[in-house]
Design a protein around this motif. Structure first.
Motif, PDB file in Angstrom:
ATOM      1  N   MET A   1      32.643  77.799  13.285  1.00  0.00           N
ATOM      2  CA  MET A   1      33.063  76.991  14.422  1.00  0.00           C
ATOM      3  C   MET A   1      32.990  77.773  15.731  1.00  0.00           C
ATOM      4  O   MET A   1      32.638  77.246  16.780  1.00  0.00           O
ATOM      5  CB  MET A   1      34.502  76.502  14.183  1.00  0.00           C
ATOM      6  N   LEU A   2      33.347  79.069  15.678  1.00  0.00           N
ATOM      7  CA  LEU A   2      33.275  79.913  16.871  1.00  0.00           C
ATOM      8  C   LEU A   2      31.843  80.005  17.379  1.00  0.00           C
ATOM      9  O   LEU A   2      31.590  79.955  18.588  1.00  0.00           O
ATOM     10  CB  LEU A   2      33.819  81.313  16.561  1.00  0.00           C
ATOM     11  N   PHE A   3      30.912  80.113  16.453  1.00  0.00           N
ATOM     12  CA  PHE A   3      29.506  80.200  16.844  1.00  0.00           C
ATOM     13  C   PHE A   3      29.067  78.915  17.552  1.00  0.00           C
ATOM     14  O   PHE A   3      28.375  78.967  18.584  1.00  0.00           O
ATOM     15  CB  PHE A   3      28.633  80.444  15.603  1.00  0.00           C
ATOM     16  N   ILE A   4      29.469  77.769  17.033  1.00  0.00           N
ATOM     17  CA  ILE A   4      29.083  76.480  17.637  1.00  0.00           C
ATOM     18  C   ILE A   4      29.690  76.345  19.024  1.00  0.00           C
ATOM     19  O   ILE A   4      29.009  75.943  19.983  1.00  0.00           O
ATOM     20  CB  ILE A   4      29.527  75.308  16.734  1.00  0.00           C
ATOM     21  N   ARG A   5      30.971  76.700  19.158  1.00  0.00           N
ATOM     22  CA  ARG A   5      31.613  76.642  20.484  1.00  0.00           C
ATOM     23  C   ARG A   5      30.917  77.572  21.468  1.00  0.00           C
ATOM     24  O   ARG A   5      30.734  77.226  22.643  1.00  0.00           O
ATOM     25  CB  ARG A   5      33.099  77.006  20.365  1.00  0.00           C
ATOM     26  N   SER A   6      30.540  78.739  20.981  1.00  0.00           N
ATOM     27  CA  SER A   6      29.865  79.700  21.852  1.00  0.00           C
ATOM     28  C   SER A   6      28.510  79.175  22.308  1.00  0.00           C
ATOM     29  O   SER A   6      28.116  79.356  23.475  1.00  0.00           O
ATOM     30  CB  SER A   6      29.688  81.038  21.118  1.00  0.00           C
ATOM     31  N   MET A   7      27.789  78.510  21.392  1.00  0.00           N
ATOM     32  CA  MET A   7      26.480  77.966  21.751  1.00  0.00           C
ATOM     33  C   MET A   7      26.621  76.822  22.766  1.00  0.00           C
ATOM     34  O   MET A   7      25.812  76.699  23.694  1.00  0.00           O
ATOM     35  CB  MET A   7      25.756  77.463  20.492  1.00  0.00           C
ATOM     36  N   ILE A   8      27.636  76.000  22.593  1.00  0.00           N
ATOM     37  CA  ILE A   8      27.890  74.910  23.550  1.00  0.00           C
ATOM     38  C   ILE A   8      28.197  75.494  24.925  1.00  0.00           C
ATOM     39  O   ILE A   8      27.681  75.038  25.955  1.00  0.00           O
ATOM     40  CB  ILE A   8      29.045  74.018  23.068  1.00  0.00           C
ATOM     41  N   PHE A   9      29.044  76.524  24.941  1.00  0.00           N
ATOM     42  CA  PHE A   9      29.384  77.160  26.210  1.00  0.00           C
ATOM     43  C   PHE A   9      28.143  77.742  26.876  1.00  0.00           C
ATOM     44  O   PHE A   9      27.921  77.542  28.081  1.00  0.00           O
ATOM     45  CB  PHE A   9      30.418  78.263  26.001  1.00  0.00           C
ATOM     46  N   ASP A  10      27.327  78.484  26.122  1.00  0.00           N
ATOM     47  CA  ASP A  10      26.128  79.098  26.701  1.00  0.00           C
ATOM     48  C   ASP A  10      25.179  78.040  27.272  1.00  0.00           C
ATOM     49  O   ASP A  10      24.596  78.222  28.353  1.00  0.00           O
ATOM     50  CB  ASP A  10      25.399  79.932  25.650  1.00  0.00           C
ATOM     51  N   PHE A  11      25.025  76.946  26.535  1.00  0.00           N
ATOM     52  CA  PHE A  11      24.148  75.870  27.029  1.00  0.00           C
ATOM     53  C   PHE A  11      24.660  75.338  28.365  1.00  0.00           C
ATOM     54  O   PHE A  11      23.890  75.155  29.312  1.00  0.00           O
ATOM     55  CB  PHE A  11      24.080  74.748  25.995  1.00  0.00           C
ATOM     56  N   LEU A  12      25.965  75.090  28.446  1.00  0.00           N
ATOM     57  CA  LEU A  12      26.537  74.568  29.687  1.00  0.00           C
ATOM     58  C   LEU A  12      26.464  75.601  30.813  1.00  0.00           C
ATOM     59  O   LEU A  12      26.189  75.256  31.968  1.00  0.00           O
ATOM     60  CB  LEU A  12      27.990  74.154  29.458  1.00  0.00           C
ATOM     61  N   MET A  13      26.687  76.860  30.484  1.00  0.00           N
ATOM     62  CA  MET A  13      26.663  77.900  31.500  1.00  0.00           C
ATOM     63  C   MET A  13      25.287  77.998  32.163  1.00  0.00           C
ATOM     64  O   MET A  13      25.168  78.020  33.391  1.00  0.00           O
ATOM     65  CB  MET A  13      27.039  79.254  30.885  1.00  0.00           C
ATOM     66  N   TYR A  14      24.244  78.056  31.340  1.00  0.00           N
ATOM     67  CA  TYR A  14      22.890  78.190  31.897  1.00  0.00           C
ATOM     68  C   TYR A  14      22.411  76.890  32.545  1.00  0.00           C
ATOM     69  O   TYR A  14      21.691  76.915  33.552  1.00  0.00           O
ATOM     70  CB  TYR A  14      21.920  78.660  30.818  1.00  0.00           C
ATOM     71  N   SER A  15      22.825  75.759  31.986  1.00  0.00           N
ATOM     72  CA  SER A  15      22.449  74.475  32.586  1.00  0.00           C
ATOM     73  C   SER A  15      23.078  74.323  33.965  1.00  0.00           C
ATOM     74  O   SER A  15      22.423  73.912  34.928  1.00  0.00           O
ATOM     75  CB  SER A  15      22.877  73.311  31.680  1.00  0.00           C
ATOM     76  N   LEU A  16      24.362  74.678  34.060  1.00  0.00           N
ATOM     77  CA  LEU A  16      25.044  74.586  35.351  1.00  0.00           C
ATOM     78  C   LEU A  16      24.497  75.590  36.350  1.00  0.00           C
ATOM     79  O   LEU A  16      24.459  75.317  37.557  1.00  0.00           O
ATOM     80  CB  LEU A  16      26.548  74.802  35.163  1.00  0.00           C
ATOM     81  N   MET A  17      24.082  76.741  35.870  1.00  0.00           N
ATOM     82  CA  MET A  17      23.472  77.717  36.772  1.00  0.00           C
ATOM     83  C   MET A  17      22.226  77.138  37.428  1.00  0.00           C
ATOM     84  O   MET A  17      22.016  77.276  38.643  1.00  0.00           O
ATOM     85  CB  MET A  17      23.095  78.995  35.997  1.00  0.00           C
ATOM     86  N   LEU A  18      21.418  76.455  36.634  1.00  0.00           N
ATOM     87  CA  LEU A  18      20.209  75.840  37.172  1.00  0.00           C
ATOM     88  C   LEU A  18      20.545  74.681  38.110  1.00  0.00           C
ATOM     89  O   LEU A  18      20.037  74.617  39.239  1.00  0.00           O
ATOM     90  CB  LEU A  18      19.322  75.351  36.024  1.00  0.00           C
ATOM     91  N   VAL A  19      21.414  73.788  37.647  1.00  0.00           N
ATOM     92  CA  VAL A  19      21.742  72.598  38.443  1.00  0.00           C
ATOM     93  C   VAL A  19      22.456  72.978  39.735  1.00  0.00           C
ATOM     94  O   VAL A  19      22.073  72.545  40.831  1.00  0.00           O
ATOM     95  CB  VAL A  19      22.606  71.618  37.613  1.00  0.00           C
ATOM     96  N   MET A  20      23.501  73.790  39.633  1.00  0.00           N
ATOM     97  CA  MET A  20      24.239  74.189  40.834  1.00  0.00           C
ATOM     98  C   MET A  20      23.377  75.047  41.753  1.00  0.00           C
ATOM     99  O   MET A  20      23.458  74.939  42.983  1.00  0.00           O
ATOM    100  CB  MET A  20      25.508  74.950  40.449  1.00  0.00           C
ATOM    101  N   GLY A  21      22.568  75.906  41.142  1.00  0.00           N
ATOM    102  CA  GLY A  21      21.704  76.760  41.952  1.00  0.00           C
ATOM    103  C   GLY A  21      20.763  75.962  42.831  1.00  0.00           C
ATOM    104  O   GLY A  21      20.536  76.310  43.996  1.00  0.00           O
TER     105      GLY A  21
END
Length: 245
Positions: A1-21
């Motif tokens: 479960m920790l791995f899945i949460r971490s992957m969700i977080f990473d996806f959102l982090m990089y997606s937001l970096m692109l969108v906000m950037g």
């Protein structure tokens, strides 16, 4: 479960970096203040996502430096980069030369006055770093973050403190604030996991200008490593070869 949460977080982090950037690019181009606002807003958003998705909270301790200073910091992951950006009024970084070509990160890093440095020949890299910092410091004062070990380190990894931090300290004639952290316990170098807990960045007492380079580097290393070991132990990290308490 920790791995899945971490992957969700990473996806959102990089997606937001692109969108906000992209969304904030006109603001960042318009003014340096706009670039700082954008980067601080992104950092706060990522901290919130870390807490909600991964159970990882962040905390900044010590007196946050202001004015023209050097921050000699432990570097364990991208998280400590964001913590400096969020905490410091006008952070700018000594960053790898390759990062200036990185989408979003490179553009915003250069916009706030960061200095790219090649990891090639030591003499050339040193000249490039000092010239870049002195040129930008003449027009934009702020808190210059340098990672004296030159790269991210694992919690038990020991790498030498490079002379570049000492050269900048001597040339700039400003205080150096050591900064310790335990973020690598929760978000390690190249690790896919974002573990729950409390990630801390701590600003220590400044080292005033006037020391020779060699004793300065020894003092900086002693303070940063001792405080980082303390913070990592507080986070439950057991050093390699050491029995659990």
């Amino acid at each position: 479960m920790l791995f899945i949460r971490s992957m969700i977080f990473d996806f959102l982090m990089y997606s937001l970096m692109l969108v906000m950037g992209i969304l904030f690019a006109p603001l960042a181009i318009w003014s340096r203040d706009g670039a700082y606002w954008s980067m601080k807003f992104y950092s706060r958003t990522i901290f919130w996502l870390l807490k909600v998705i991964c159970g990882l909270r962040v905390e900044v301790r010590g007196q946050v430096p202001e004015g023209a200073v050097i921050i000699g910091s432990k570097h364990q992951s991208f998280l400590d980069v964001m913590l400096h950006m969020h905490a410091l009024p006008r952070a700018k970084y000594i960053m790898k030369d390759q990062l200036k070509w990185a989408p979003i990160i490179g553009i915003y890093g250069i916009r706030i006055g960061s200095t790219p440095v090649s990891r090639g020949k030591k003499g050339k890299a040193m000249t490039q770093m000092v010239a870049g910092v002195e040129k930008k410091s003449a027009t934009e004062r702020g808190q210059l973050v340098i990672y004296p070990q030159g790269t991210r380190t694992l919690p038990d990894q020991k790498l030498p403190y490079k002379v570049g931090a000492g050269v900048l300290y001597e040339r700039m004639g400003v205080p150096c604030v050591p900064a310790a952290t335990n973020v690598g316990v929760f978000w390690g170098r190249r690790s896919p996991y974002r573990k729950p807990g409390l990630a801390v960045l701590e600003y220590l007492e400044p080292i005033e200008p006037g020391m020779a380079i060699k004793p300065f580097l020894a003092e900086l290393e002693n303070r940063v490593e001792a405080a980082s070991d303390r913070l990592m132990a507080e986070a439950g990290h057991v050093k390699a070869g050491q029995p659990p308490a």
